[in-house]
Enzyme design. Structure first.
Site, PDB file in Angstrom:
ATOM      1  N   GLU A   1       5.263  36.730  67.112  1.00 53.35           N
ATOM      2  CA  GLU A   1       5.929  38.008  67.408  1.00 53.35           C
ATOM      3  C   GLU A   1       6.959  37.752  68.493  1.00 53.35           C
ATOM      4  OE1 GLU A   1       5.368  40.969  65.977  1.00 53.35           O
ATOM      5  OE2 GLU A   1       3.445  40.733  64.947  1.00 53.35           O
TER       6      GLU A   1
HETATM    7 ZN   LIG Z   1       6.342  42.768  61.632  1.00 57.74          ZN
END
Ligand SMILES: [Zn+2]
Length: 477
Positions: A305
């Site tokens: 992320e």
């Molecule tokens: Zn995502």
């Protein structure tokens, strides 16, 4: 014999007549822009990506190869770019989620930067990156969800009139699409993979801007394309980039015997990026790309992320300065890990015949570049004893030694840049395709005594010395 050499000369004429684009990789490097092709500081659209991909393929012929791996629901090609020549694959993909297109910028920048590093013969961690790119191939899929990204960036205007009412309904009545994550049919592509799909948390009841898992796994064309492209390349490691939280997921019902291996790779990744490892959960929600990869392939899969939480919109471009330095070299680390995993799966096979070394290189104790170096191998012909995954064990006066042969001697080899004349047959180690590939030269009438054969290659004499030519290129196919 006469007919034979007539064909040789004919083929040489044909080689000389190759179009300039295919014949000029040696000189192309001089004019290559030092700043690269990809400009990361812009709203990076599908059209910009396609233009940059085509320019990169043109700039680095043979080193970068583009493939359309499928089509989106609205007919946009889903592009993959392969970089490298190795048999071990690393799969890196981005923009499963529409508003997370900063992940596309990361992948495109890695592709651009790594090709430049190859041309400049740079090193990473003390090792030439060319060695890595001769052992490993990156498969980059920079934008899995081109329809969704286009909707997020440009809104309804990019979609046909008859689709617009549905898109607004799937967006909760709003015509502001900045929060959009799904594909343009309202399916969340990272909830589409057959990995405990039945038990996804909050699967959604119908098409929506986020979270709807679809009627069944792999219902969306984009997810189908990704599953196919992954099976086709059979990667050692896969990374899916998302964009919120500077964390790394690495575990999904991971088999106990793989936990230490996968944790070690995730830890190296976390060490380079400063991202936090997500602790394994007892009941993780599935359906994600890497969930499926970890479970189906039994190999390491990371979901990274990028960026700090941005809320219900795209990560701002200002985060790029923070993301890029942390990730720029992670691909090299992943490539090294992928090669080691791949090599560990190869078995040594007994081989017969000879191998010709045309340059000095280290002798190794084992077929592994991390093993002890036992002096130098000098150019010459050696009896071949065994092969293993691109390594050749040869008989020397000092005993058997392993030499890195660049690619499996039994493997197929596509000549780079369309120039089928090489210093050595079928061994990428001796090719410097973008710097020093010999330009096609007219051959003098070669002397038959100098002819040698090696698999489907033959050696001919040229004014520049001996050169290997693939037989198929002489006789046609
Ligand atoms: Zn995502």
């Amino acid at each position: 014999m006469l007919r034979y050499w007539g064909l040789v000369l004919l083929s040489v004429v044909l080689i000389s007549a190759l179009p300039a684009a295919a014949a000029e990789p040696a000189s192309a490097s001089a004019s290559r822009p030092a700043a690269g092709v990809v400009n990361p500081k812009q709203v990076y659209s599908y059209d910009i990506m396609v233009r940059d991909l085509k320019q990169l393929e043109e700039t680095y012929p043979g080193l970068i190869r583009l493939h359309a791996i499928g089509e989106s629901e609205y007919g946009r090609d889903i592009w993959a770019a392969d970089l490298g020549l190795g048999d071990a694959y690393v799969m890196l993909n981005g923009s499963h989620h529409a508003r997370e297109w900063i992940t596309t910028i990361l992948i495109m920048s890695m592709l651009d930067h790594y090709a430049q590093a190859y041309v400049r013969n740079e090193t990473w961690n003390g090792a030439p990156v060319r060695d890595l790119l001769h052992r490993v191939t990156f498969r980059f899929v920079p934008m899995v969800n081109p329809d969704g990204v286009t909707l997020q960036q440009f809104g309804l205007s990019a979609f046909p009139e008859e689709a617009r009412a549905d898109l607004i309904a799937m967006n909760g009545g709003s015509s502001n699409f900045k929060r959009w994550k799904a594909n343009a049919k309202g399916i969340d592509l990272n909830r589409q993979y057959p990995a405990d799909w039945e038990n996804i948390n909050q699967p959604g009841s119908g098409p929506y801007y986020m979270n709807y898992r679809g009627k069944e796994p792999l219902a969306a064309k984009e997810a189908q394309a990704m599953a196919e492209a992954t099976k086709e390349t059979n990667p050692e490691i896969a990374v899916a980039y998302h964009s919120s939280g500077e964390i790394v997921y690495w575990h999904f019902h991971t088999k106990p015997e793989h936990v230490a291996r996968d944790r070690a790779i995730a830890t190296r990744y976390a060490g380079m990026t400063g991202y936090r490892l997500v602790q394994p959960a007892a009941n993780p929600s599935g359906g994600g790309y890497t969930d499926w990869f970890i479970q189906s392939f039994g190999r390491p899969g990371l979901t990274a992320e990028l960026g700090r939480p941005a809320g219900e919109t795209n990560v701002p471009l200002s985060e790029w300065e923070r993301i890029w330095p942390r990730h720029r070299d992670t691909g090299w680390m992943l490539a090294g890990e992928a090669y080691n995993l791949w090599l560990a799966r190869q078995t040594a096979a007994y081989a017969s015949g000879e191998i010709r070394l045309t340059a000095e290189q280290p002798a190794y104790r084992w077929p592994d570049h991390r093993s002890a170096k036992l002096g130098t191998l000098y150019p010459g012909r050696y009896k071949l004893l065994r092969t293993k995954g691109g390594w050749a064990e040869i008989a020397t006066e000092a005993g058997p030694r392993w030499a890195w042969a660049g690619r499996s001697p039994s493997g197929t080899f596509e000549p780079l840049g369309g120039i089928p004349v090489r210093l050595a047959p079928d061994m990428a180690q001796y090719l410097s395709p973008l710097d020093a590939a010999p330009a096609p030269q007219p051959l003098d009438a070669p002397s038959a005594t100098a002819l040698e054969r090696w698999n489907d290659w033959i050696m001919v004499v040229t004014p520049q010395g001996t050169r290997w030519v693939k037989e198929a290129n002489l006789f046609g196919e």
